[in-house]
Design a protein around this motif. Structure first.
Motif, mmCIF file in Angstrom:
data_model
loop_
_atom_site.group_PDB
_atom_site.id
_atom_site.type_symbol
_atom_site.label_atom_id
_atom_site.label_comp_id
_atom_site.label_asym_id
_atom_site.label_seq_id
_atom_site.Cartn_x
_atom_site.Cartn_y
_atom_site.Cartn_z
ATOM 1 N N LEU A 72 0.871 -1.200 0.188
ATOM 2 C CA LEU A 72 -0.022 -0.021 0.097
ATOM 3 C C LEU A 72 0.906 1.260 0.148
ATOM 4 O O LEU A 72 0.560 2.001 -0.807
ATOM 5 C CB LEU A 72 -0.965 -0.075 1.211
ATOM 6 N N LEU A 73 1.796 1.203 0.783
ATOM 7 C CA LEU A 73 2.673 2.638 1.069
ATOM 8 C C LEU A 73 3.448 2.627 -0.202
ATOM 9 O O LEU A 73 3.829 3.653 -0.602
ATOM 10 C CB LEU A 73 3.695 2.458 2.228
ATOM 11 N N LEU A 86 1.779 4.883 -3.082
ATOM 12 C CA LEU A 86 1.988 5.997 -2.582
ATOM 13 C C LEU A 86 3.261 6.591 -2.589
ATOM 14 O O LEU A 86 3.623 7.499 -1.879
ATOM 15 C CB LEU A 86 1.153 6.289 -1.164
ATOM 16 N N ALA A 87 4.184 6.298 -3.513
ATOM 17 C CA ALA A 87 5.496 6.899 -3.606
ATOM 18 C C ALA A 87 5.558 8.220 -4.648
ATOM 19 O O ALA A 87 6.723 8.767 -4.401
ATOM 20 C CB ALA A 87 6.415 5.753 -4.438
ATOM 21 N N GLY A 88 4.479 8.570 -5.028
ATOM 22 C CA GLY A 88 4.441 9.824 -5.810
ATOM 23 C C GLY A 88 4.680 11.076 -5.177
ATOM 24 O O GLY A 88 4.670 10.960 -3.952
ATOM 25 N N ASP A 89 4.978 12.197 -5.802
ATOM 26 C CA ASP A 89 5.322 13.461 -4.979
ATOM 27 C C ASP A 89 4.039 14.322 -5.258
ATOM 28 O O ASP A 89 4.268 15.688 -4.793
ATOM 29 C CB ASP A 89 6.740 13.966 -5.991
ATOM 30 N N ASP A 122 7.332 11.124 6.909
ATOM 31 C CA ASP A 122 6.278 11.252 5.978
ATOM 32 C C ASP A 122 5.123 12.560 6.393
ATOM 33 O O ASP A 122 4.742 13.037 5.485
ATOM 34 C CB ASP A 122 5.407 9.861 5.929
ATOM 35 N N LEU A 123 5.059 12.551 7.736
ATOM 36 C CA LEU A 123 4.136 13.731 8.287
ATOM 37 C C LEU A 123 4.701 15.046 8.014
ATOM 38 O O LEU A 123 3.906 15.879 7.581
ATOM 39 C CB LEU A 123 3.755 13.327 9.681
ATOM 40 N N GLU A 124 5.959 15.238 8.256
ATOM 41 C CA GLU A 124 6.583 16.486 8.012
ATOM 42 C C GLU A 124 6.767 16.775 6.601
ATOM 43 O O GLU A 124 6.512 17.905 6.197
ATOM 44 C CB GLU A 124 7.936 16.306 8.530
ATOM 45 N N ARG A 125 6.801 15.705 5.828
ATOM 46 C CA ARG A 125 6.888 16.085 4.337
ATOM 47 C C ARG A 125 5.369 16.439 3.841
ATOM 48 O O ARG A 125 5.400 17.312 3.028
ATOM 49 C CB ARG A 125 7.163 14.815 3.534
ATOM 50 N N TYR A 126 4.442 16.003 4.337
ATOM 51 C CA TYR A 126 3.036 16.272 4.146
ATOM 52 C C TYR A 126 2.696 17.716 4.590
ATOM 53 O O TYR A 126 2.184 18.364 3.866
ATOM 54 C CB TYR A 126 1.963 15.366 4.720
ATOM 55 N N ARG A 133 -0.122 8.672 2.050
ATOM 56 C CA ARG A 133 1.020 7.898 2.517
ATOM 57 C C ARG A 133 1.171 8.329 4.080
ATOM 58 O O ARG A 133 1.122 7.430 4.888
ATOM 59 C CB ARG A 133 2.106 8.161 1.852
ATOM 60 N N ALA A 134 1.241 9.486 4.430
ATOM 61 C CA ALA A 134 1.275 10.104 5.848
ATOM 62 C C ALA A 134 -0.159 9.536 6.590
ATOM 63 O O ALA A 134 0.157 8.935 7.569
ATOM 64 C CB ALA A 134 1.471 11.513 5.832
ATOM 65 N N LEU A 135 -1.309 9.806 6.080
ATOM 66 C CA LEU A 135 -2.673 9.381 6.691
ATOM 67 C C LEU A 135 -2.661 7.862 6.738
ATOM 68 O O LEU A 135 -2.949 7.498 8.074
ATOM 69 C CB LEU A 135 -3.778 9.654 5.637
ATOM 70 N N LEU A 136 -2.502 6.968 5.893
ATOM 71 C CA LEU A 136 -2.501 5.589 6.253
ATOM 72 C C LEU A 136 -1.500 5.073 6.843
ATOM 73 O O LEU A 136 -1.704 4.195 7.754
ATOM 74 C CB LEU A 136 -2.421 4.840 4.754
#
Length: 153
Positions: free
Chosen positions: A37-38, A41-44, A102-106, A52-55
């Protein structure tokens, strides 16, 4: 009631069988399914980064979709890797470094792009495509979409 008053000789529902109602709670993914699943979600793009952060957050902490939809920016402390939640699994959750990344990137990139379409004053942690707070139904549907993509050959 009529059976008690002896108006009917026998109980007509005695041999009746009903269907079992299926469990509607989502099954926890295996580690392999989570990695797959992750991997989807490797896209930018903003939605992929958000999802990705959510899941990752849902699977790592085990919080419900409703609790996830209620999260505000103030509930997340990326410097300590802590998340404060309310609801069934209320408490402080310690997050892995990968999830914090992942959360910081989001938060630094994708959330700003999504928030630009709607009410910039919204303090929701997760923002939908129109700039508003994501609902639990939308979060649930995002997971269904990605699981369906995995199921396709």
């Amino acid at each position: 009631d009529r059976l008690d008053r002896e108006l009917i000789g026998n109980d007509p529902s005695k041999g009746l069988r009903t269907r079992r109602v299926p469990d509607r709670t989502p099954q926890s993914p295996t580690e392999a399914e989570l990695r797959a699943l992750l991997g989807l979600l490797a896209g930018d793009d903003a939605k992929s980064v958000r999802d990705r952060a959510l899941l990752g957050l849902i699977f790592e902490t085990g919080i419900s979709f409703c609790a996830c939809a209620r999260l505000d920016l103030a509930d997340l402390q990326t410097d300590t890797g802590a998340l404060l939640t309310s609801g069934r699994r209320a408490g402080v959750h310690s997050l892995s470094q990968g999830l914090v990344d992942d959360l910081e990137r989001y938060l630094q990139h994708a959330r700003q792009l999504l928030a630009a379409r709607g009410d910039a004053g919204d303090q929701a942690l997760f923002i939908n495509s129109w700039g508003g707070r994501m609902t639990d139904q939308v979060i649930r549907s995002r997971l269904r979409i990605y699981r369906a993509k995995l199921a396709k050959p």
